[in-house]
Design a protein around this motif. Structure first.
Motif, PDB file in Angstrom:
ATOM      1  N   LEU A   1      -0.072   5.912 -26.254  1.00 27.12           N
ATOM      2  CA  LEU A   1      -0.500   5.539 -27.596  1.00 27.12           C
ATOM      3  C   LEU A   1      -0.293   4.046 -27.808  1.00 27.12           C
ATOM      4  N   GLN A   2      -1.163   3.467 -28.615  1.00 27.22           N
ATOM      5  CA  GLN A   2      -1.059   2.050 -28.960  1.00 27.22           C
ATOM      6  C   GLN A   2      -0.863   1.946 -30.475  1.00 27.22           C
ATOM      7  N   PRO A   3       0.401   1.829 -30.927  1.00 28.54           N
ATOM      8  CA  PRO A   3       0.667   1.800 -32.370  1.00 28.54           C
ATOM      9  C   PRO A   3       0.621   0.386 -32.947  1.00 28.54           C
ATOM     10  N   THR A   4       0.170   0.301 -34.186  1.00 29.51           N
ATOM     11  CA  THR A   4       0.191  -0.952 -34.938  1.00 29.51           C
ATOM     12  C   THR A   4       0.796  -0.665 -36.305  1.00 29.51           C
ATOM     13  N   PHE A   5       1.749  -1.483 -36.705  1.00 31.22           N
ATOM     14  CA  PHE A   5       2.489  -1.269 -37.955  1.00 31.22           C
ATOM     15  C   PHE A   5       1.796  -1.975 -39.114  1.00 31.22           C
ATOM     16  N   PHE A   6       1.683  -1.280 -40.263  1.00 33.09           N
ATOM     17  CA  PHE A   6       1.037  -1.836 -41.451  1.00 33.09           C
ATOM     18  C   PHE A   6       1.922  -1.638 -42.677  1.00 33.09           C
ATOM     19  N   VAL A   7       1.791  -2.558 -43.621  1.00 32.18           N
ATOM     20  CA  VAL A   7       2.447  -2.435 -44.930  1.00 32.18           C
ATOM     21  C   VAL A   7       1.379  -2.612 -45.998  1.00 32.18           C
ATOM     22  N   PHE A   8       1.326  -1.656 -46.940  1.00 33.03           N
ATOM     23  CA  PHE A   8       0.340  -1.702 -48.019  1.00 33.03           C
ATOM     24  C   PHE A   8       1.051  -1.759 -49.364  1.00 33.03           C
ATOM     25  N   ASP A   9       0.521  -2.561 -50.270  1.00 35.64           N
ATOM     26  CA  ASP A   9       1.027  -2.586 -51.639  1.00 35.64           C
ATOM     27  C   ASP A   9       0.427  -1.425 -52.410  1.00 35.64           C
ATOM     28  N   SER A  10       1.277  -0.676 -53.113  1.00 39.86           N
ATOM     29  CA  SER A  10       0.790   0.424 -53.939  1.00 39.86           C
ATOM     30  C   SER A  10       0.326  -0.110 -55.288  1.00 39.86           C
TER      31      SER A  10
END
Length: 247
Positions: free
Chosen positions: A3-12
């Motif tokens: 697997l190739q994971p990429t981390f994301f952060v989203f504003d709610s």
């Protein structure tokens, strides 16, 4: 293929209930899967007291199983999300959560998921919602404001869905509330501090319900959903930051 994971952060979305919370996610691809525009995009949500990485063994297995299928039946990518007070999101939202004693409801998680489903990131994607327990409710609630003729999902998979109709819930209200309170109290009172991640993994593996889990998922719970703490706040923050940027 790994697997190739990429981390994301989203504003709610700001909801007036306190400081804006962030939602964290990981996007998983395998090989050149993201180039398959005809493939399926999985949206995965976890149960109470868990985290987005719990899905990794299942995601890996699903990629393996569909590799020989026609392009439209293969996985394009998989997204797994943390509830705003779980996993990496809980670390990022730590200060904000201290100002929200009421916690974070599944409705707030669903609202953040709905924003993502409507974002340019998902434009043109064939989406499959996959939720476990409380996460199943989040998957369903995320679609409630979409018109019936334009739902965001091509398919839905619900696992141990914590859902009943209002009529059934009210007809067995006392029993339902007892079950809900048991689940919440069990989560709030369970041990949450160990000398090391290895110690945590060994402790969990010997106790129900974790003793019934796939060992890989137990280890992910101990290793990926934990963070270092210290009496020295500055040191604690440094270790947490290192944990997040390691992705």
């Amino acid at each position: 293929m790994a697997l190739q994971p990429t981390f994301f952060v989203f504003d709610s979305v700001r909801d007036g209930k306190g400081p804006t919370l962030k939602m964290t996610a990981k996007r998983y691809t395998s090989g050149k899967s993201s180039e398959n525009s005809r493939g399926l995009t999985l949206i995965l949500t976890h149960c109470i007291g868990s985290h987005k990485e719990q899905w990794e063994p299942a995601i890996e297995r699903m990629f393996e199983l569909q590799r020989s299928k026609p392009p439209h039946q293969r996985i394009r990518e998989a997204w797994s999300f943390d509830w705003q007070n779980h996993g990496d999101a809980a670390v990022l939202n730590r200060e904000a959560l201290l100002k929200r004693p009421q916690g974070v409801s599944v409705y707030e998680w669903a609202t953040a998921l709905a924003e993502f489903l409507q974002s340019p990131q998902m434009r043109g994607h064939r989406i499959v919602g996959m939720g476990h327990s409380a996460g199943a409710g989040a998957v369903m609630l995320a679609a409630k404001d979409f018109p019936p003729t334009n739902l965001p999902y091509a398919a839905i998979v619900l696992i141990e869905a914590a859902m009943v109709t209002r009529a059934v819930f009210n007809s067995q209200l006392e029993d339902r509330m007892e079950q809900m309170n048991f689940a919440v109290n069990a989560t709030l009172t369970r041990r949450d501090t160990w000398e090391s991640r290895e110690t945590a993994a060994a402790w969990l593996a010997k106790r129900y319900p974790w003793s019934e889990w796939d060992p890989r998922v137990v280890r992910l719970l101990a290793v990926r959903s934990s963070t270092s703490v210290s009496q020295d706040r500055a040191d604690s923050d440094r270790l947490i930051a290192a944990r997040l940027t390691a992705d």
